[in-house]
Write a protein that holds these residues in place. Structure first.
Motif, PDB file in Angstrom:
ATOM      1  N   SER A 270      65.113  77.495 -20.299  1.00 39.53           N
ATOM      2  CA  SER A 270      65.352  78.805 -20.847  1.00 39.53           C
ATOM      3  C   SER A 270      66.021  78.579 -22.351  1.00 39.53           C
ATOM      4  CB  SER A 270      66.383  79.731 -19.949  1.00 39.53           C
ATOM      5  OG  SER A 270      67.352  79.048 -19.499  1.00 39.53           O
ATOM      6  N   ASP A 271      66.301  79.794 -23.012  1.00 36.93           N
ATOM      7  CA  ASP A 271      66.955  79.771 -24.199  1.00 36.93           C
ATOM      8  C   ASP A 271      68.105  79.202 -24.234  1.00 36.93           C
ATOM      9  OD1 ASP A 271      67.359  80.257 -26.899  1.00 36.93           O
ATOM     10  OD2 ASP A 271      68.470  82.056 -26.506  1.00 36.93           O
ATOM     11  N   LEU A 291      69.532  60.562 -27.790  1.00 38.09           N
ATOM     12  CA  LEU A 291      69.722  61.157 -29.185  1.00 38.09           C
ATOM     13  C   LEU A 291      68.426  61.962 -29.658  1.00 38.09           C
ATOM     14  CD1 LEU A 291      71.755  58.095 -31.107  1.00 38.09           C
ATOM     15  CD2 LEU A 291      72.612  60.153 -30.062  1.00 38.09           C
ATOM     16  N   ASP A 292      67.290  61.633 -29.234  1.00 35.94           N
ATOM     17  CA  ASP A 292      66.051  62.482 -29.438  1.00 35.94           C
ATOM     18  C   ASP A 292      66.380  63.818 -28.786  1.00 35.94           C
ATOM     19  OD1 ASP A 292      65.146  60.337 -31.048  1.00 35.94           O
ATOM     20  OD2 ASP A 292      63.724  59.830 -29.561  1.00 35.94           O
ATOM     21  N   LYS A 299      67.788  71.478 -32.660  1.00 35.09           N
ATOM     22  CA  LYS A 299      66.847  72.423 -33.555  1.00 35.09           C
ATOM     23  C   LYS A 299      66.614  73.580 -32.609  1.00 35.09           C
ATOM     24  CE  LYS A 299      63.588  68.606 -34.681  1.00 35.09           C
ATOM     25  NZ  LYS A 299      62.287  67.921 -34.030  1.00 35.09           N
ATOM     26  N   ARG A 300      66.982  73.742 -31.562  1.00 30.43           N
ATOM     27  CA  ARG A 300      66.854  75.059 -30.652  1.00 30.43           C
ATOM     28  C   ARG A 300      68.167  75.727 -30.669  1.00 30.43           C
ATOM     29  NH1 ARG A 300      63.358  71.342 -28.615  1.00 30.43           N
ATOM     30  NH2 ARG A 300      61.328  71.980 -27.921  1.00 30.43           N
ATOM     31  N   ASN A 301      69.123  75.461 -31.636  1.00 28.16           N
ATOM     32  CA  ASN A 301      70.438  76.125 -31.928  1.00 28.16           C
ATOM     33  C   ASN A 301      71.414  75.980 -30.728  1.00 28.16           C
ATOM     34  OD1 ASN A 301      69.461  76.932 -34.245  1.00 28.16           O
ATOM     35  ND2 ASN A 301      68.290  78.651 -33.301  1.00 28.16           N
ATOM     36  N   ALA A 302      71.150  74.782 -30.043  1.00 26.08           N
ATOM     37  CA  ALA A 302      72.386  74.602 -29.140  1.00 26.08           C
ATOM     38  C   ALA A 302      73.559  74.497 -29.565  1.00 26.08           C
ATOM     39  CB  ALA A 302      71.849  73.459 -28.164  1.00 26.08           C
ATOM     40  N   GLY A 328      77.345  65.618 -36.459  1.00 25.16           N
ATOM     41  CA  GLY A 328      77.226  66.637 -35.603  1.00 25.16           C
ATOM     42  C   GLY A 328      76.366  66.923 -34.774  1.00 25.16           C
ATOM     43  N   LEU A 329      75.429  65.842 -34.104  1.00 24.04           N
ATOM     44  CA  LEU A 329      74.460  65.701 -33.205  1.00 24.04           C
ATOM     45  C   LEU A 329      75.072  66.116 -31.837  1.00 24.04           C
ATOM     46  CD1 LEU A 329      71.350  65.822 -33.884  1.00 24.04           C
ATOM     47  CD2 LEU A 329      71.292  63.255 -33.101  1.00 24.04           C
TER      48      LEU A 329
END
Length: 392
Positions: A270-271, A291-292, A299-302, A328-329
């Protein structure tokens, strides 16, 4: 004590044999911590039969057995035990991933490989010479566990290693977060336990981020691949939050470093927008895959990303994690002390260690009394108790 305390467990039975702990050099620090816990508990415990001759060596200043594996100049070695182990209930600890240890091979310095550590374990078992009452091996990272199945004409190293140990007289093998627990099918008539450190990770998350919210609106558990899905499902169910999964699309036409390279990470779930993410896996090897997955989630705004792994191997060093943290990953990284930790890792601002010594000490202390460890292996009640304490 967050687990069942030493007094809550029913340990009034006579021990199987005099307790002896043999931490190989690879596991020295962990072994000393485990020993300290058991020494303290047994000094405080008021055992029903304490005056009995059967318990004359029950409370001791140390349960560590003096053993060593010296090497000849040719690189060959031998196991030596300098204390009496006759009739003892022995627990031998080995960390097959401790590459920091070296030995001299014809004048060259050789770093110890998992194969060297496994041979040393067998040397110590051989030195016991069948005189112990019971032999138990605690091998947190299961030797050759990544080679657990056959695809093509391949060796089944993990199955062979387990059979070799039981053929040498080992009664119980205790490991943590086995890559595939089905390897125990190789020794179906012997004791094999694979222990999950989920409870320690949950405590570690609160240590790394005291403001973390454990609910479906704020947190999600992520499996970085299909192989780790069962771990993530268990943790998500216990916490009552959603779970998402990535699967790796691989290039099966090529082999790089013994593996098929990953083409892409595809997400199922889910989102993730705005939620904290816990990426859960059994080991961090090079760390590329973890890390990938973190990149894909960003990219999905987590929200904040927590990397949790039982074994931090870091086979290619920590530089890529330093860079990823600066970008900031991810917010924090949690691993256990079940395998060798470099001094460099322990000083990283993003690192939170999960100490497993008390847990292993509880398992050893209970098994020595021939008690049931099923409650220790299933941490549901302890996790619920810990969470309710935090919520209140």
């Amino acid at each position: 004590m967050e687990f069942q305390s030493a007094n809550e467990r029913n340990l009034e039975t006579i021990p199987v044999g005099e307790l002896g702990i043999i931490p190989l050099k690879s596991c020295e620090t962990l072994g000393q911590k485990i020993n300290a816990h058991i020494v303290q508990w047994r000094q405080e415990r008021e055992h029903e039969h304490l005056g009995s001759p059967l318990l004359q060596s029950y409370s001791k200043p140390s349960y560590l057995v003096n053993a060593s594996v010296p090497r000849f100049g040719s690189g060959e070695a031998k196991g030596i035990i300098n204390d009496s182990v006759r009739g003892a209930d022995l627990y031998i600890l080995v960390d097959v991933c401790n590459y920091s240890l070296t030995y001299s091979l014809c004048g060259h310095t050789n770093h110890m490989s998992p194969d060297d550590h496994f041979q040393d374990l067998k040397r110590i078992i051989a030195a016991v010479g069948g005189k112990a009452r019971r032999l138990n091996v605690i091998m947190p990272f299961l030797y050759e566990s990544r080679q657990h199945k056959r695809t093509g004409r391949e060796s089944l190293d993990c199955a062979l290693a387990l059979q070799e140990l039981v053929n040498m007289g080992v009664d119980n093998i205790i490991t943590f977060d086995a890559h595939d627990p089905r390897v125990q099918n190789a020794i179906p008539l012997h004791g094999f336990e694979t222990v999950q450190p989920v409870y320690q990770f949950i405590k570690g998350l609160f240590k790394a981020a005291p403001d973390i919210k454990i609910d479906a609106d704020h947190l999600m558990i992520i499996s970085p691949d299909e192989g780790a899905a069962s771990r993530a499902i268990y943790m998500a169910n216990i916490l009552g939050v959603d779970m998402g999964m990535f699967y790796k699309r691989r290039d099966y036409a090529h082999v790089v470093n013994g593996r098929n390279p990953i083409v892409a990470h595809e997400f199922l779930g889910s989102d993730v927008g705005g939620k904290d993410m816990v990426i859960l896996d059994d080991m961090i090897s090079s760390g590329d895959s973890m890390l990938d997955v973190a990149r894909e989630l960003k990219k999905r705004n987590a929200g904040r990303i927590f990397i949790c792994s039982t074994f931090g191997l870091f086979t290619n060093g920590l530089e890529k994690f330093d860079r990823a943290y600066e970008q900031g990953l991810f917010y924090a990284m949690l691993t256990t002390n079940l395998v060798y930790q470099t001094p460099e890792l322990l000083q990283k601002p993003y690192y939170t260690g999960c100490d497993m010594s008390k847990y292993i000490a509880l398992i050893i202390d209970t098994l020595n009394h021939d008690g049931s460890i099923s409650e220790l292996l299933n941490p549901t009640d302890r996790i619920n108790h810990f969470l309710s304490k935090h919520r209140n």
